[in-house]
Write a protein that holds these residues in place. Structure first.
Motif, mmCIF file in Angstrom:
data_model
loop_
_atom_site.group_PDB
_atom_site.id
_atom_site.type_symbol
_atom_site.label_atom_id
_atom_site.label_comp_id
_atom_site.label_asym_id
_atom_site.label_seq_id
_atom_site.Cartn_x
_atom_site.Cartn_y
_atom_site.Cartn_z
ATOM 1 N N SER A 1 0.800 -1.306 0.016
ATOM 2 C CA SER A 1 -0.086 0.023 -0.102
ATOM 3 C C SER A 1 0.837 1.299 -0.090
ATOM 4 C CB SER A 1 -1.013 0.157 1.254
ATOM 5 O OG SER A 1 -0.180 0.116 2.548
ATOM 6 N N MET A 2 2.163 1.088 0.553
ATOM 7 C CA MET A 2 2.985 2.355 0.477
ATOM 8 C C MET A 2 3.763 2.276 -0.623
ATOM 9 S SD MET A 2 2.312 3.917 3.515
ATOM 10 C CE MET A 2 3.594 4.764 4.050
ATOM 11 N N GLU B 1 18.349 2.031 -7.374
ATOM 12 C CA GLU B 1 18.831 2.828 -8.768
ATOM 13 C C GLU B 1 17.861 2.090 -9.737
ATOM 14 O OE1 GLU B 1 21.233 4.971 -9.841
ATOM 15 O OE2 GLU B 1 21.516 5.715 -7.856
ATOM 16 N N ASN B 2 17.546 0.856 -9.605
ATOM 17 C CA ASN B 2 16.689 0.344 -10.380
ATOM 18 C C ASN B 2 14.972 0.595 -10.290
ATOM 19 O OD1 ASN B 2 16.596 -1.388 -13.029
ATOM 20 N ND2 ASN B 2 16.171 -3.178 -11.419
ATOM 21 N N GLY B 3 14.927 1.506 -9.125
ATOM 22 C CA GLY B 3 13.507 1.814 -9.389
ATOM 23 C C GLY B 3 12.708 1.420 -8.072
ATOM 24 N N THR B 4 13.288 0.729 -7.036
ATOM 25 C CA THR B 4 12.596 0.625 -5.956
ATOM 26 C C THR B 4 12.399 1.932 -5.037
ATOM 27 O OG1 THR B 4 12.251 -1.079 -3.980
ATOM 28 C CG2 THR B 4 14.430 -0.218 -4.606
ATOM 29 N N ASP B 5 11.218 1.746 -4.300
ATOM 30 C CA ASP B 5 10.911 2.826 -3.332
ATOM 31 C C ASP B 5 10.661 2.351 -1.978
ATOM 32 O OD1 ASP B 5 8.418 1.977 -3.838
ATOM 33 O OD2 ASP B 5 7.554 3.770 -4.244
ATOM 34 N N MET B 6 10.598 0.890 -1.760
ATOM 35 C CA MET B 6 10.225 0.017 -0.680
ATOM 36 C C MET B 6 11.258 -1.053 -0.588
ATOM 37 S SD MET B 6 8.627 -0.423 2.077
ATOM 38 C CE MET B 6 6.915 0.482 1.921
ATOM 39 N N LEU B 7 11.975 -0.855 0.596
ATOM 40 C CA LEU B 7 12.958 -2.261 0.721
ATOM 41 C C LEU B 7 12.381 -3.180 1.898
ATOM 42 C CD1 LEU B 7 16.029 -0.211 0.239
ATOM 43 C CD2 LEU B 7 15.425 -2.174 -1.073
ATOM 44 N N TYR B 8 12.650 -4.480 1.638
ATOM 45 C CA TYR B 8 12.522 -5.610 2.788
ATOM 46 C C TYR B 8 13.745 -5.825 3.277
ATOM 47 C CZ TYR B 8 11.194 -10.114 4.770
ATOM 48 O OH TYR B 8 11.037 -11.075 5.577
ATOM 49 N N ALA B 9 13.967 -5.397 4.694
ATOM 50 C CA ALA B 9 15.125 -5.553 5.293
ATOM 51 C C ALA B 9 15.369 -6.751 6.098
ATOM 52 C CB ALA B 9 15.365 -4.225 6.100
ATOM 53 N N GLU B 10 15.694 -7.887 5.276
ATOM 54 C CA GLU B 10 15.822 -9.057 6.062
ATOM 55 C C GLU B 10 17.210 -9.137 6.735
ATOM 56 O OE1 GLU B 10 16.796 -13.049 7.048
ATOM 57 O OE2 GLU B 10 17.877 -11.905 5.475
ATOM 58 N N LYS C 1 18.751 7.421 1.094
ATOM 59 C CA LYS C 1 18.229 7.439 -0.465
ATOM 60 C C LYS C 1 16.700 8.020 -0.129
ATOM 61 C CE LYS C 1 21.645 6.408 -2.767
ATOM 62 N NZ LYS C 1 22.445 7.602 -3.557
ATOM 63 N N GLY C 2 16.218 8.227 0.883
ATOM 64 C CA GLY C 2 14.933 8.618 1.073
ATOM 65 C C GLY C 2 13.766 7.695 0.607
ATOM 66 N N VAL C 3 13.912 6.348 0.656
ATOM 67 C CA VAL C 3 12.992 5.535 0.599
ATOM 68 C C VAL C 3 12.596 4.729 1.770
ATOM 69 C CG1 VAL C 3 13.932 5.276 -1.639
ATOM 70 C CG2 VAL C 3 14.453 3.569 -0.094
ATOM 71 N N LEU C 4 11.397 4.061 1.616
ATOM 72 C CA LEU C 4 10.928 3.164 2.730
ATOM 73 C C LEU C 4 11.459 1.969 3.174
ATOM 74 C CD1 LEU C 4 7.505 4.645 2.673
ATOM 75 C CD2 LEU C 4 9.166 5.524 3.937
ATOM 76 N N ALA C 5 11.154 1.222 4.393
ATOM 77 C CA ALA C 5 11.765 -0.130 4.420
ATOM 78 C C ALA C 5 10.812 -0.859 5.365
ATOM 79 C CB ALA C 5 13.254 -0.147 5.345
ATOM 80 N N ILE C 6 10.732 -2.091 5.199
ATOM 81 C CA ILE C 6 10.090 -3.039 6.133
ATOM 82 C C ILE C 6 10.921 -3.770 6.938
ATOM 83 C CG2 ILE C 6 8.465 -4.872 6.447
ATOM 84 C CD1 ILE C 6 6.949 -2.379 5.674
ATOM 85 N N SER D 1 12.813 3.078 15.904
ATOM 86 C CA SER D 1 13.106 4.016 16.717
ATOM 87 C C SER D 1 14.745 4.452 16.227
ATOM 88 C CB SER D 1 13.526 3.525 18.280
ATOM 89 O OG SER D 1 14.372 2.467 18.228
ATOM 90 N N GLU D 2 15.342 3.837 15.290
ATOM 91 C CA GLU D 2 16.571 4.159 14.776
ATOM 92 C C GLU D 2 16.258 4.722 13.491
ATOM 93 O OE1 GLU D 2 19.497 0.901 14.924
ATOM 94 O OE2 GLU D 2 18.293 0.034 16.381
ATOM 95 N N TYR D 3 15.287 4.418 12.665
ATOM 96 C CA TYR D 3 14.911 4.794 11.458
ATOM 97 C C TYR D 3 13.282 5.312 11.499
ATOM 98 C CZ TYR D 3 18.971 1.716 10.570
ATOM 99 O OH TYR D 3 20.175 1.130 10.381
ATOM 100 N N PRO D 4 13.214 6.286 12.275
ATOM 101 C CA PRO D 4 12.018 7.097 12.346
ATOM 102 C C PRO D 4 11.049 7.392 11.057
ATOM 103 C CG PRO D 4 13.466 8.495 13.143
ATOM 104 C CD PRO D 4 14.167 7.293 12.937
ATOM 105 N N GLU D 5 11.808 7.716 10.169
ATOM 106 C CA GLU D 5 11.308 8.357 9.085
ATOM 107 C C GLU D 5 11.450 7.383 7.643
ATOM 108 O OE1 GLU D 5 9.535 10.914 9.042
ATOM 109 O OE2 GLU D 5 10.129 11.428 11.157
ATOM 110 N N THR D 6 11.931 5.883 8.216
ATOM 111 C CA THR D 6 12.212 5.012 7.202
ATOM 112 C C THR D 6 11.438 3.724 7.464
ATOM 113 O OG1 THR D 6 14.455 5.908 6.900
ATOM 114 C CG2 THR D 6 14.174 3.688 5.992
ATOM 115 N N VAL D 7 11.734 3.223 8.489
ATOM 116 C CA VAL D 7 10.808 1.848 8.571
ATOM 117 C C VAL D 7 9.574 2.067 9.040
ATOM 118 C CG1 VAL D 7 11.066 -0.456 10.162
ATOM 119 C CG2 VAL D 7 13.443 0.767 9.473
ATOM 120 N N VAL D 8 8.666 1.540 8.240
ATOM 121 C CA VAL D 8 7.327 1.743 8.265
ATOM 122 C C VAL D 8 6.700 0.740 9.346
ATOM 123 C CG1 VAL D 8 5.047 1.714 7.245
ATOM 124 C CG2 VAL D 8 7.114 2.464 5.899
ATOM 125 N N ALA D 9 6.902 -0.336 9.055
ATOM 126 C CA ALA D 9 6.474 -1.737 9.800
ATOM 127 C C ALA D 9 7.450 -2.965 10.043
ATOM 128 C CB ALA D 9 5.142 -2.396 9.384
#
Length: 338
Positions: free
Chosen positions: A154-155, A215-224, A235-240, A248-256
């Motif tokens: 959704s994000m 660089e290849n277009g993702t704006d959402m990352l799955y941080a395993e 880079k100003g994109v979001l992460a899960i 708490s370490e990435y308050p503007e980055t990690v959504v859930a």
């Protein structure tokens, strides 16, 4: 070189010896009713690493309760694993816990030499009735991974999600597949970039891999893996997140984040040890959401920023998971980019 540590803390577990169980039954008293159980942990990565840190947290809780006494070694190489196992077995520990993904055969051979000691090991394989003192576990947190995928779907505005994992083994694969299924349910047009870095702890490599995906277009990352959220932040994109909550370490980055709670697994083992009934079994089920083994982390700083349609679907699916009306598929095959 492996680091041995006897401080209270970075993970633990417990178990009982077969001889003690028989003696307890003979005397009519519960095994280990009064004294803490001696537990040793052996880990191939630093205890700060996501997966291992959850075991540590549960062990610390058990130690605070007075259930266990705990020692551990970290950064043990796969080639050195059997030697360290034997050292702890000879040292009088009644249960040894760790992760043997790269040393399966060697660990089982050691366990066979010490039938009076209980072994509970993170493993990609199942228990063997012929080795009754060797039980297995894994982080089956696909339920929360699925829900986090719904939020990710959704994000993402680009419809392009990057996924960075350690190795394509079952414990990683099943979480990625669950995440992808949740994202696809929310947005059937989502595309995925999937890559594995060939290491359990190499934040720089994970970060570089994530940069390439951005660089290849993702704006959402799955941080395993550690390092991915750093790339997202820069880079100003979001992460899960995965296994732990790093918002708490990435308050503007990690959504859930899909959180692994090891306490149900550990508490079950404690009960089995204390009753003298520890045996070869698969403890993986205690990581399921219905058992309290996984939860979706609070949205925190992203409260009010996730589309309501996604939240409604998350709430619906979570209720169905808890009731048994919806079962997240456990797919251990290697995922691929779409």
């Amino acid at each position: 070189m492996a680091k041995l540590n006897s401080r209270v803390g970075r993970r633990g577990f417990l178990a009982t010896t077969a001889a003690a169980a028989v003696l307890a039954g003979t005397l009519g008293v519960p095994a280990f009713a009064a004294e803490p159980i001696r537990v040793a942990g052996i880990y191939t990565v630093p205890v700060e690493q996501q997966w291992v840190s959850r075991i540590h947290k549960a062990a610390m809780t058990a130690q605070t309760r007075g259930d266990i006494e705990y020692v551990y070694s970290e950064n043990v190489s796969n080639t050195d694993y059997a030697r360290v196992l034997r050292e702890y077995a000879e040292a009088g520990n009644t249960l040894i816990i760790g992760e043997v993904f790269g040393a399966e055969q060697e660990a089982r051979e050691v366990a066979a030499d010490y039938p009076e000691i209980a072994f509970l090991m993170g493993s990609s394989f199942k228990e063997d009735a012929a080795l009754p003192n060797f039980a297995v576990f894994d982080n089956y947190i696909q339920d929360a991974s699925y829900l986090s995928g719904i939020i990710a779907g959704s994000m993402s505005k680009s419809g392009n999600i990057g996924m960075v994992g350690g190795f394509p083994i079952p414990e990683v694969n099943r979480l990625m597949h669950a995440f992808m299924a949740g994202a696809t349910e929310m947005n059937p047009d989502i595309k995925f970039q999937v890559s594995f870095i060939g290491s359990w702890f190499d934040p720089p490599k994970a970060k570089e891999t994530a940069f390439a995906m951005i660089e290849n277009g993702t704006d959402m990352l799955y941080a395993e893996r550690f390092g991915v959220s750093d790339a997202a932040k820069e880079k100003g994109v979001l992460a899960i997140g995965n296994v732990i909550d790093t918002q708490s370490e990435y308050p503007e980055t990690v959504v859930a984040s899909a959180i692994w709670n090891f306490e149900p697994t550990l508490d079950k083992a404690i009960a089995e040890v204390q009753s003298g009934t520890f045996k070869a079994a698969d403890y993986g089920v205690y990581s399921f959401m219905k058992e309290g083994g996984t939860v979706l982390a609070p949205l925190g700083t992203f409260e009010g920023k996730v589309p309501q349609a996604a939240l409604d679907l998350v709430n619906k699916r979570q209720a169905e998971i808890m009731s048994g009306d919806f079962v997240v598929d456990v797919n251990d095959t290697e995922p691929s980019s779409s």
